[in-house]
Design an enzyme around this catalytic site. Structure first.
Site, PDB file in Angstrom:
ATOM      1  N   ARG B  50       0.865  -1.334   0.115  1.00  0.00           N
ATOM      2  CA  ARG B  50       0.053  -0.115   0.285  1.00  0.00           C
ATOM      3  C   ARG B  50       0.844   1.320   0.181  1.00  0.00           C
ATOM      4  NH1 ARG B  50      -4.180  -1.483   5.026  1.00  0.00           N
ATOM      5  NH2 ARG B  50      -4.744  -3.481   3.834  1.00  0.00           N
ATOM      6  N   ASP B  52       0.797   5.557   0.580  1.00  0.00           N
ATOM      7  CA  ASP B  52       0.152   6.772   1.171  1.00  0.00           C
ATOM      8  C   ASP B  52      -0.357   7.752   0.177  1.00  0.00           C
ATOM      9  OD1 ASP B  52      -0.052   6.062   3.885  1.00  0.00           O
ATOM     10  OD2 ASP B  52       1.920   6.844   4.235  1.00  0.00           O
ATOM     11  N   TYR B 111      12.254   1.014  -2.253  1.00  0.00           N
ATOM     12  CA  TYR B 111      11.931   2.356  -2.419  1.00  0.00           C
ATOM     13  C   TYR B 111      12.897   3.332  -2.852  1.00  0.00           C
ATOM     14  CZ  TYR B 111       7.359   1.289  -0.094  1.00  0.00           C
ATOM     15  OH  TYR B 111       6.111   0.947   0.077  1.00  0.00           O
ATOM     16  N   ARG B 198       9.861   7.157   5.031  1.00  0.00           N
ATOM     17  CA  ARG B 198       9.760   8.324   5.100  1.00  0.00           C
ATOM     18  C   ARG B 198      10.189   8.889   6.591  1.00  0.00           C
ATOM     19  NH1 ARG B 198       3.667  10.070   4.061  1.00  0.00           N
ATOM     20  NH2 ARG B 198       4.414  11.910   4.875  1.00  0.00           N
TER      21      ARG B 198
END
Lengths: 250, 250
Positions: B50, B52, B111, B198
């Site tokens: 998932r 954000d 990522y 993050r």
């Protein structure tokens, strides 16, 4: 009065182009408005080159004359604060001689054209490159590009709106480079005709797709006829990359 | 019924995130709507991870089950045509085994986080990177990153909304790389906690700016306390880069 050389970066999407227009937003208008707010002066901005609607800039050289005493840092920061929300940024500001001119002192211009060679529509690079779905033949494009480099009459690759005195220009460089799934075309010359880069890249695209043989580029050039142009590539793939000047030490 | 593995790219800006939501647009919703229009079937899409609101994807792996006979080419082209004007594209579509699962078969996720280290506001990369005006110390960031690599309790770097059973994860890679004026952080692990990348990048930013000594990263990790987190980096710099699976030949 100080003459300032500014280096500007912008996203061309929301603009009618560099030049101030009555009928829509322009980069020149946005910059001059910000400079007026910052200084209280009527400031006129001169760019190394005009750019069309939708064309981007990675590093456009611009000059402005400002009476208010400022440091380069404060000028850049002040303009950037006032340029919001426009996607225009002042990357640097430095004082130059009073007779330095962004356009007339410029010894060379460099453009980048980005082609995204893939089937899928663009998402993150939407409005940032020309998507060509058909696989492009890089070697054929390079062979075709070689026909254009040098001193030529570029009438075929010139917009009917071009205001240049002569269609004869010297193209120093037209390199075709593979970068991941993209093809980058690098064009360098002392100056370009209106639409010259987009017109050259459009025809390179036809060659890459196999619709034109590489020699067709030479024939198009020799025709000296806008009617011989195959395709004008879209504005959104074009970036003004660099303006070259005599070094201050030279 | 055929199970299809799709690779998706998207610009996260207009979306509430991957997951279908009642209160705003989602990538899952856009994809499922397009699949329903293409096939006439109620299609449920499962993603490797998932993401954000605002987070981008360069190559998210997704699976869907479709009864209608289609080639991969027709499926991708059909979905892309119907996904417009959303900034979501299907890069590829290939049939997979019925028990292949985008999330549960996934052996690793990668990522990319883009930091634009410059004073000037972003124009062409607006919404595509975290702009940090203060010059970042790359070596200090690398030293701090090394404290996080390995098998740890990442409670400090975990959102309060995280649904993972355990805060213990193995971080395989957290590389800090200079790319022009940007700093790219590459993170790889079998799986991540919610907000983990993050949160790690936010603290790396504090280290790079000199607000945290590199050792502070180790202390933050050892605190196992969300209150020890320094900063959560903005979503707009984060890209889901790759989902890894066992090769079909393995």
């Amino acid at each position: 009065m100080t003459r300032w050389k500014l280096i500007l970066e912008w996203d061309g999407a929301p603009f009618m182009g560099w030049q101030r227009q009555d009928h829509g937003p322009s980069v020149q208008g946005a910059l001059e408005d910000a400079a007026r707010k910052l200084t209280g002066e009527q400031v006129t901005a001169h760019a190394s080159g005009r750019t069309d609607a939708g064309v981007h800039a990675l590093a456009m050289a611009v000059h402005v004359d400002i009476a208010k005493p400022l440091t380069g840092h404060r000028l850049a920061e002040g303009l950037n604060a006032l340029l919001r929300p426009h996607p225009v940024a002042v990357l640097s500001a430095e004082p130059v001689a009073d007779d330095w001119h962004a356009r007339f002192s410029c010894l060379g211009r460099r453009y980048l054209y980005r082609i995204a060679n893939r089937r899928a529509p663009l998402t993150l690079d939407r409005g940032r490159a020309w998507r060509v779905a058909k696989p492009l033949n890089l070697e054929a494009m390079r062979e075709a590009a070689a026909h254009l480099v040098g001193h030529h009459d570029f009438t075929t690759f010139r917009s009917v709106h071009c205001q240049s005195d002569s269609p004869v220009k010297t193209l120093d460089r037209l390199d075709v480079e593979a970068v991941g799934e993209e093809i980058h075309v690098h064009a360098a010359a002392r100056s370009f005709l209106h639409h010259q880069v987009r017109s050259m890249v459009g025809c390179l695209g036809l060659v890459g797709m196999g619709q034109w043989a590489p020699d067709r580029m030479r024939e198009a050039l020799e025709a000296k006829d806008r009617g011989a142009l195959g395709l004008n590539a879209p504005a959104e793939g074009l970036y003004f990359a660099e303006a070259l000047y005599e070094s201050p030490d030279a």
